[in-house]
Design an enzyme around this catalytic site. Structure first.
Site, PDB file in Angstrom:
ATOM      1  CD1 TRP A 253     -19.896  13.333  -5.089  1.00  0.00           C
ATOM      2  CD2 TRP A 253     -19.002  11.701  -6.323  1.00  0.00           C
ATOM      3  NE1 TRP A 253     -20.871  12.381  -5.291  1.00  0.00           N
ATOM      4  CE2 TRP A 253     -20.347  11.367  -6.045  1.00  0.00           C
ATOM      5  CE3 TRP A 253     -18.246  10.819  -7.094  1.00  0.00           C
ATOM      6  CZ2 TRP A 253     -20.945  10.182  -6.510  1.00  0.00           C
ATOM      7  CZ3 TRP A 253     -18.836   9.645  -7.556  1.00  0.00           C
ATOM      8  CH2 TRP A 253     -20.174   9.345  -7.258  1.00  0.00           C
TER       9      TRP A 253
ATOM     10  CG  ASN B 188      -4.238   7.081   0.198  1.00  0.00           C
ATOM     11  OD1 ASN B 188      -5.240   7.002  -0.508  1.00  0.00           O
ATOM     12  ND2 ASN B 188      -4.309   7.077   1.522  1.00  0.00           N
TER      13      ASN B 188
ATOM     14  CD  GLU C 201      -4.230   1.563   3.998  1.00  0.00           C
ATOM     15  OE1 GLU C 201      -4.951   2.061   3.115  1.00  0.00           O
ATOM     16  OE2 GLU C 201      -4.398   1.801   5.204  1.00  0.00           O
TER      17      GLU C 201
ATOM     18  CD1 TRP D 134     -12.501  10.082  -6.995  1.00  0.00           C
ATOM     19  CD2 TRP D 134     -12.946  12.186  -6.342  1.00  0.00           C
ATOM     20  NE1 TRP D 134     -11.544  10.908  -7.526  1.00  0.00           N
ATOM     21  CE2 TRP D 134     -11.790  12.202  -7.148  1.00  0.00           C
ATOM     22  CE3 TRP D 134     -13.400  13.390  -5.810  1.00  0.00           C
ATOM     23  CZ2 TRP D 134     -11.086  13.372  -7.436  1.00  0.00           C
ATOM     24  CZ3 TRP D 134     -12.719  14.570  -6.103  1.00  0.00           C
ATOM     25  CH2 TRP D 134     -11.582  14.551  -6.901  1.00  0.00           C
TER      26      TRP D 134
ATOM     27  CD1 TRP E  99      -8.234   0.885   4.385  1.00  0.00           C
ATOM     28  CD2 TRP E  99     -10.272   1.548   3.711  1.00  0.00           C
ATOM     29  NE1 TRP E  99      -8.806   1.642   5.385  1.00  0.00           N
ATOM     30  CE2 TRP E  99     -10.040   2.061   4.995  1.00  0.00           C
ATOM     31  CE3 TRP E  99     -11.481   1.829   3.078  1.00  0.00           C
ATOM     32  CZ2 TRP E  99     -10.986   2.839   5.665  1.00  0.00           C
ATOM     33  CZ3 TRP E  99     -12.429   2.611   3.743  1.00  0.00           C
ATOM     34  CH2 TRP E  99     -12.169   3.102   5.021  1.00  0.00           C
TER      35      TRP E  99
HETATM   36  C1  LIG Z   1     -10.016  10.143  -4.240  1.00  0.00           C
HETATM   37  C2  LIG Z   1      -9.266   8.826  -4.272  1.00  0.00           C
HETATM   38  C3  LIG Z   1      -9.186   8.112  -5.459  1.00  0.00           C
HETATM   39  C4  LIG Z   1      -8.509   6.879  -5.501  1.00  0.00           C
HETATM   40  N1  LIG Z   1      -8.447   6.204  -6.700  1.00  0.00           N
HETATM   41  C5  LIG Z   1      -7.814   5.005  -6.759  1.00  0.00           C
HETATM   42  C6  LIG Z   1      -7.741   4.291  -7.995  1.00  0.00           C
HETATM   43  O1  LIG Z   1      -8.286   4.703  -9.030  1.00  0.00           O
HETATM   44  N2  LIG Z   1      -7.049   3.108  -8.002  1.00  0.00           N
HETATM   45  C7  LIG Z   1      -6.464   2.596  -6.869  1.00  0.00           C
HETATM   46  O2  LIG Z   1      -5.847   1.512  -6.936  1.00  0.00           O
HETATM   47  N3  LIG Z   1      -6.537   3.249  -5.701  1.00  0.00           N
HETATM   48  C8  LIG Z   1      -7.173   4.440  -5.603  1.00  0.00           C
HETATM   49  N4  LIG Z   1      -7.216   5.127  -4.410  1.00  0.00           N
HETATM   50  C9  LIG Z   1      -6.638   4.492  -3.206  1.00  0.00           C
HETATM   51  C10 LIG Z   1      -5.152   4.780  -2.937  1.00  0.00           C
HETATM   52  O3  LIG Z   1      -4.879   6.144  -3.061  1.00  0.00           O
HETATM   53  C11 LIG Z   1      -4.193   3.986  -3.834  1.00  0.00           C
HETATM   54  O4  LIG Z   1      -4.561   2.629  -3.866  1.00  0.00           O
HETATM   55  C12 LIG Z   1      -2.747   4.084  -3.335  1.00  0.00           C
HETATM   56  O5  LIG Z   1      -2.321   5.427  -3.318  1.00  0.00           O
HETATM   57  C13 LIG Z   1      -1.829   3.285  -4.254  1.00  0.00           C
HETATM   58  O6  LIG Z   1      -0.490   3.401  -3.870  1.00  0.00           O
HETATM   59  P1  LIG Z   1       0.317   2.132  -3.371  1.00  0.00           P
HETATM   60  O7  LIG Z   1       0.112   0.978  -4.295  1.00  0.00           O
HETATM   61  O8  LIG Z   1       1.712   2.574  -3.135  1.00  0.00           O
HETATM   62  O9  LIG Z   1      -0.429   1.823  -1.994  1.00  0.00           O
HETATM   63  P2  LIG Z   1       0.031   1.024  -0.691  1.00  0.00           P
HETATM   64  O10 LIG Z   1      -0.020   1.972   0.458  1.00  0.00           O
HETATM   65  O11 LIG Z   1       1.289   0.291  -0.919  1.00  0.00           O
HETATM   66  O12 LIG Z   1      -1.199   0.012  -0.475  1.00  0.00           O
HETATM   67  C14 LIG Z   1      -1.192  -1.310  -1.030  1.00  0.00           C
HETATM   68  C15 LIG Z   1      -2.431  -1.527  -1.870  1.00  0.00           C
HETATM   69  O13 LIG Z   1      -3.606  -1.422  -1.066  1.00  0.00           O
HETATM   70  C16 LIG Z   1      -4.669  -0.846  -1.826  1.00  0.00           C
HETATM   71  N5  LIG Z   1      -5.076   0.410  -1.200  1.00  0.00           N
HETATM   72  C17 LIG Z   1      -4.315   1.245  -0.452  1.00  0.00           C
HETATM   73  N6  LIG Z   1      -5.055   2.280  -0.006  1.00  0.00           N
HETATM   74  C18 LIG Z   1      -6.302   2.105  -0.499  1.00  0.00           C
HETATM   75  C19 LIG Z   1      -7.526   2.843  -0.401  1.00  0.00           C
HETATM   76  N7  LIG Z   1      -7.622   3.976   0.319  1.00  0.00           N
HETATM   77  N8  LIG Z   1      -8.614   2.379  -1.056  1.00  0.00           N
HETATM   78  C20 LIG Z   1      -8.565   1.223  -1.774  1.00  0.00           C
HETATM   79  N9  LIG Z   1      -7.435   0.478  -1.886  1.00  0.00           N
HETATM   80  C21 LIG Z   1      -6.323   0.917  -1.275  1.00  0.00           C
HETATM   81  C22 LIG Z   1      -4.117  -0.591  -3.231  1.00  0.00           C
HETATM   82  O14 LIG Z   1      -4.438  -1.705  -4.052  1.00  0.00           O
HETATM   83  C23 LIG Z   1      -2.611  -0.507  -2.972  1.00  0.00           C
HETATM   84  O15 LIG Z   1      -1.826  -0.834  -4.103  1.00  0.00           O
HETATM   85  C24 LIG Z   1      -7.906   6.358  -4.333  1.00  0.00           C
HETATM   86  C25 LIG Z   1      -7.984   7.089  -3.139  1.00  0.00           C
HETATM   87  C26 LIG Z   1      -8.654   8.306  -3.108  1.00  0.00           C
HETATM   88  C27 LIG Z   1      -8.724   9.078  -1.814  1.00  0.00           C
END
Ligand SMILES: Cc1cc2nc3c(=O)[nH]c(=O)nc-3n(C[C@H](O)[C@H](O)[C@H](O)COP(=O)(O)OP(=O)(O)OC[C@H]3O[C@@H](n4cnc5c(N)ncnc54)[C@H](O)[C@@H]3O)c2cc1C
Length: 346
Positions: free
Chosen positions: A233, A215, A149, A256, A152
């Site tokens: 979007w 997410n 992640e 998005w 990503w």
């Molecule tokens: C439509 C959409 C909009 C989003 N907008 C944002 C946003 O503005 N800011 C943001 O930080 N993330 C965004 N994300 C990605 C993701 O949803 C969040 O990073 C995640 O939910 C954060 O929760 P966490 O820190 O508990 O993630 P964890 O599951 O603990 O993941 C650890 C870290 O990995 C990164 N990460 C995880 N999933 C993704 C992903 N799909 N894409 C990019 N990085 C990721 C983040 O930095 C996250 O903190 C978006 C996803 C979608 C589908």
């Protein structure tokens, strides 16, 4: 030795010398690289002999535009460097073990919730990366999935580095003439968490109350707006930008466009998430939906009620009003989206 970090997105190159457009090869190219260690914090910072005159931060009234929402979200935000370290340690001590199984369940505290801290640089990506690598080497099962992640996030920055237009324009060719709908009443109901689709409304209300959205919920809410409501979007992207504490221009734009189909590694156009099926799979006991949608709970809890405190008064929302009927039948929205996507392909 090559490093991945927030500053080295130009370094990953395909065999042909270009940049990566698809995540899996990008991930395979970077996952085993040596990543530079975080730089130690300076032991001493020397203050200026005299500070220049300045305005007081409080005078900027940064929370004013959120009105009542500031206090509601403030109860959930866990920001600052010490909290970021605490979250990382807590996550790697426990939840990471079940990350693979639980990361898609929005009612479960199964992810790190570090995005808000990463966004503000309260913790560095290299710190998180190295800590997760150590957890993986110590045999914590989910650490590898967690590292992916983080990959990503790197991929989002890789794409912005090479194609900066991704933050506002269709990333794939051939999408500019797609018949997206503009900012309609339907989009407004989506923003207000009043679509009548419980999973979508829970997601939108979670964002209003906590400043974050799980997410899985982001994918469902974004899919519903761009597919069932056939809305551009960029309208959703801007709303997330307004509301998310963890707003990140690269991750938001990639997310998005990935959902809408116009972006890199995008979901195929015929994959339209069904919010009801997704709810059954990822929120089987309705815990998440009832936590955020007061109208669905016999005895609504604090978070569900807080939504009505957080939103602007001008919306005139009342927790005791009946839950709205759906904006559109799911099958009708899906068929309309598929017809538009197929017309684009023909
Ligand atoms: C439509 C959409 C909009 C989003 N907008 C944002 C946003 O503005 N800011 C943001 O930080 N993330 C965004 N994300 C990605 C993701 O949803 C969040 O990073 C995640 O939910 C954060 O929760 P966490 O820190 O508990 O993630 P964890 O599951 O603990 O993941 C650890 C870290 O990995 C990164 N990460 C995880 N999933 C993704 C992903 N799909 N894409 C990019 N990085 C990721 C983040 O930095 C996250 O903190 C978006 C996803 C979608 C589908």
């Amino acid at each position: 030795m090559r490093a991945i970090s927030c500053t080295s997105h130009g370094e990953a190159e395909t065999g042909a010398g270009g940049f990566y457009r698809v995540f899996t090869p990008f991930w395979n190219a970077i996952r085993s690289r040596d990543v530079a260690l975080p730089t130690a914090a300076p032991k001493r910072l020397r203050a200026l002999p005299a500070w220049p005159g300045s305005e007081a931060l409080a005078d900027w009234r940064l929370g004013a535009a959120m009105g009542r929402g500031t206090d509601v979200v403030g109860r959930h935000a866990r920001v600052g460097e010490p909290r970021a370290r605490e979250k990382l340690d807590r996550f790697l001590d426990g939840p990471v073990g079940c990350y693979r199984q639980q990361r898609d369940l929005p009612a479960t505290d199964g992810t790190s919730r570090l995005s808000e801290n990463l966004t503000y640089g309260e913790i560095g990506i290299r710190q998180v990366w190295h800590a997760a690598r150590r957890a993986m080497e110590d045999g914590h099962g989910g650490a590898e999935a967690f590292l992916r992640e983080l990959g990503w996030r790197e991929f989002a920055y890789h794409l912005v580095h090479h194609t900066p237009g991704i933050v506002s324009a269709n990333w794939r060719d051939g999408w500019d003439s797609f018949p997206w709908r503009g900012d309609t009443d339907d989009a407004e109901r989506w923003r207000r968490g009043m679509t009548g689709e419980p999973f979508v409304d829970a997601a939108m209300r979670e964002m209003y109350v906590t400043g974050m959205m799980h997410n899985r919920s982001r994918m469902i809410a974004a899919s519903y707006l761009t597919k069932h409501l056939l809305t551009d979007w960029r309208i959703g992207l801007r709303w997330f930008e307004d509301c998310l504490i963890d707003w990140d221009p690269a991750a938001n734009a990639m997310g998005w466009q990935w959902v809408a189909g116009s972006g890199p590694d995008a979901a195929p156009y015929f994959r339209v998430f069904n919010p009801a099926t997704q709810a059954g799979k990822f929120d089987p006991d309705q815990e998440y939906r009832q936590r955020f949608v007061a109208e669905l709970a016999a005895d609504p809890g604090a978070d569900a009620l807080a939504f009505f405190d957080a939103v602007p008064k001008a919306w005139r929302l009342d927790a005791r009003a009946p839950y709205p009927a759906p904006v559109i039948a799911l099958s009708e929205g899906r068929n309309r989206a598929l017809a538009a996507y197929e017309a684009r392909n023909s």
